[in-house]
Design a protein around this motif. Structure first.
Motif, PDB file in Angstrom:
ATOM      1  N   ARG A  56     -43.063  67.103  56.875  1.00 12.89           N
ATOM      2  CA  ARG A  56     -42.724  66.147  57.928  1.00 12.89           C
ATOM      3  C   ARG A  56     -42.663  66.821  59.301  1.00 12.89           C
ATOM      4  O   ARG A  56     -42.782  66.153  60.329  1.00 12.89           O
ATOM      5  N   THR A  65     -48.855  62.777  55.208  1.00  6.13           N
ATOM      6  CA  THR A  65     -47.754  63.494  54.552  1.00  6.13           C
ATOM      7  C   THR A  65     -46.664  62.554  54.052  1.00  6.13           C
ATOM      8  O   THR A  65     -45.612  63.009  53.601  1.00  6.13           O
ATOM      9  N   TRP A  66     -46.904  61.237  54.140  1.00  5.89           N
ATOM     10  CA  TRP A  66     -45.905  60.288  53.619  1.00  5.89           C
ATOM     11  C   TRP A  66     -46.605  59.038  53.121  1.00  5.89           C
ATOM     12  O   TRP A  66     -47.497  58.499  53.784  1.00  5.89           O
ATOM     13  N   GLY A 423     -44.885  58.149  59.652  1.00  8.94           N
ATOM     14  CA  GLY A 423     -43.730  58.857  59.104  1.00  8.94           C
ATOM     15  C   GLY A 423     -43.056  59.752  60.118  1.00  8.94           C
ATOM     16  O   GLY A 423     -41.944  60.230  59.888  1.00  8.94           O
ATOM     17  N   PHE A 424     -43.729  60.001  61.257  1.00 13.80           N
ATOM     18  CA  PHE A 424     -43.107  60.786  62.328  1.00 13.80           C
ATOM     19  C   PHE A 424     -42.434  59.811  63.280  1.00 13.80           C
ATOM     20  O   PHE A 424     -43.078  58.919  63.836  1.00 13.80           O
TER      21      PHE A 424
END
Length: 455
Positions: A56, A65-66, A423-424
């Motif tokens: 993350r 990444t998510w 996700g960020f």
């Protein structure tokens, strides 16, 4: 002799007997002689992975990444399926076909390919997709040359020096001259440069929709127009391939009026990464052609499918169907509105970070996230420390931010790049900017301009 002893002594990793749970000494480079208990082996490997960075906080990668738990469950239940076995897994094959058609419509492929019979396939990622697109360009060029009785032994491909290395790999692997055009002070290939580099041996021009160096779009429409003029002047008919590894899942949602795709008649093929802004875990990519005429028939293999024949064109004959199924899930789950919302949020956060970087008063921004949600920046004036030192300093806070030189044509320019993905969050962005300011203060011994980072 001492070196040999050193390697022998460190060839095994021994866990504390009070903790190992059944796992003793595990050789690093040889197969263990005994079987380990499953749970203990899992803990052993998991502990090794603790040394990896936090995904993350990885602002270097474009890769997703998510994903939602539901997507992860679908991936888990599909891991054993081989996507090439279309007869054994016909519904997985059907899902792949649906994804190809969805993307064909999203990228404005002409009818009938833009309806339900699009020409394309899934791949392990954009690198494989680039290989396939490049092969199709070379085969079409060679067929034209041979039909005209002309030499077909010296193909070249035109692209900016900012292309992803997979295109240099394609040129080397398939014996094609890579004409890498220096950037001449810009951050990407220009239309005039592209047309000027073409000749009778050019198999195609690669236009990048979202440079990995700074996230900027190359002027695909301008390049296509320049090649139209070249054909009028010289008779040379040079196709365009669009490397939309990241932009193929950004531009349709955030820049719908931008002509970059099959709306431009000179665009013959497009690749994109489902595992980047397509919002899927690695690895899945996509390559589509304008129509059947753009993909030479002798590159296509026939696979039996439900008593009939299904064409296939890929380098890999064994890979999981899981990521293709996950791609279908997110396409169905989010729809156009969901993708637009997610990508807009990523762009907004990138713009927020760029604004914060600018307020520090030390950096020159080459991009702000206005195209891909990516920003690149360099030190405005030389200092006792470099962007490489800053990248290292940010690691102490857990942030992975790459520093690198810009490509040929921008010699001496070193940048940091931040990639914002689903996700960020704004909270993470605010934390990053605060840690960036602390890192600058550590390196310079003085605090930068006092800036409050609040969204």
């Amino acid at each position: 002799m001492s070196l040999h002893k050193h390697h022998v002594q460190h060839d095994a990793m021994v866990l504390d007997p009070a903790f190992d749970g059944g796992v003793g000494a595990i050789p690093k480079h040889r197969l263990p002689r005994t079987t380990q208990e499953a749970g203990a082996a899992m803990r052993f490997v998991r502990d090794e992975l603790m040394l990896d960075g936090n995904a993350r906080q990885n602002l270097a990668t474009f890769v997703t990444t998510w994903m939602e738990p539901e997507a992860q469950a679908l991936i888990q239940m599909s891991l054993e399926k081989n996507i090439i076995d279309k007869d054994e897994y016909p519904q997985s094959a059907e899902i792949e076909r649906r994804c190809v058609n969805i993307l064909a419509n999203l990228w404005n492929a002409p009818a009938p390919t833009g309806g339900t019979d699009a020409v394309g396939c899934s791949t392990t990622g954009s690198s494989e997709a680039a290989m396939l697109a490049g092969m199709a360009m070379k085969w079409r060029w060679r067929a034209r040359r041979e039909a005209a009785g002309q030499d077909a032994t010296r193909p070249n491909i035109v692209m900016g020096a900012n292309v992803q290395v997979c295109w240099e790999k394609f040129a080397r692997y398939w014996d094609v001259e890579a004409r890498l055009i220096p950037l001449d002070g810009a951050t990407h290939l220009t239309a005039a440069q592209a047309a000027a580099a073409c000749d009778e041996n050019t198999i195609g021009v690669v236009a990048v929709l979202g440079s990995t160096f700074d996230g900027s779009y190359e002027p695909v429409a301008g390049i296509a127009a320049a090649l139209d003029r070249l054909q009028l002047d010289t008779g040379l008919d040079v196709p365009v391939h669009v490397d939309a590894a990241s932009g193929g899942f950004i531009a349709p949602f955030l820049d719908p009026e931008l002509p970059w795709d099959f709306r431009l008649e000179r665009v013959q093929s497009i690749n994109s990464s489902g595992h980047k802004y397509g919002l899927v875990y690695p690895g899945v990519g996509w390559v589509l052609w304008r129509g059947a005429d753009s993909l030479p028939a002798d590159l296509i293999f026939s696979v039996d499918y439900l008593g009939g024949s299904m064409p296939t064109f890929a380098l890999n004959f064994s890979r999981p169907a899981a990521q293709v199924i996950a791609q279908y899930y997110v396409l169905v789950r989010y729809g156009f509105a969901g993708y637009r919302r997610i990508q807009q949020r990523s762009r907004d956060i990138a713009l927020y970070i760029a604004d914060g970087v600018g307020k520090l008063g030390l950096f020159t921004l080459f991009s702000r996230g206005e195209e891909l949600p990516v920003l690149a920046f360099s030190l405005t004036t030389p200092d006792t420390w470099s962007v490489y030192d800053l990248s290292h300093e940010l690691r102490s806070f857990g942030w992975i931010v790459p520093a690198y030189p810009m490509p040929e044509g921008m010699a001496g320019v070193d940048v940091l790049r931040v990639v914002v993905r689903n996700g960020f969050t704004y909270d993470l962005a605010e934390a990053f900017l605060a840690d960036l300011a602390k890192s600058v203060e550590r390196l310079s011994g003085k605090a930068p301009a006092r800036v409050a980072f609040h969204h």
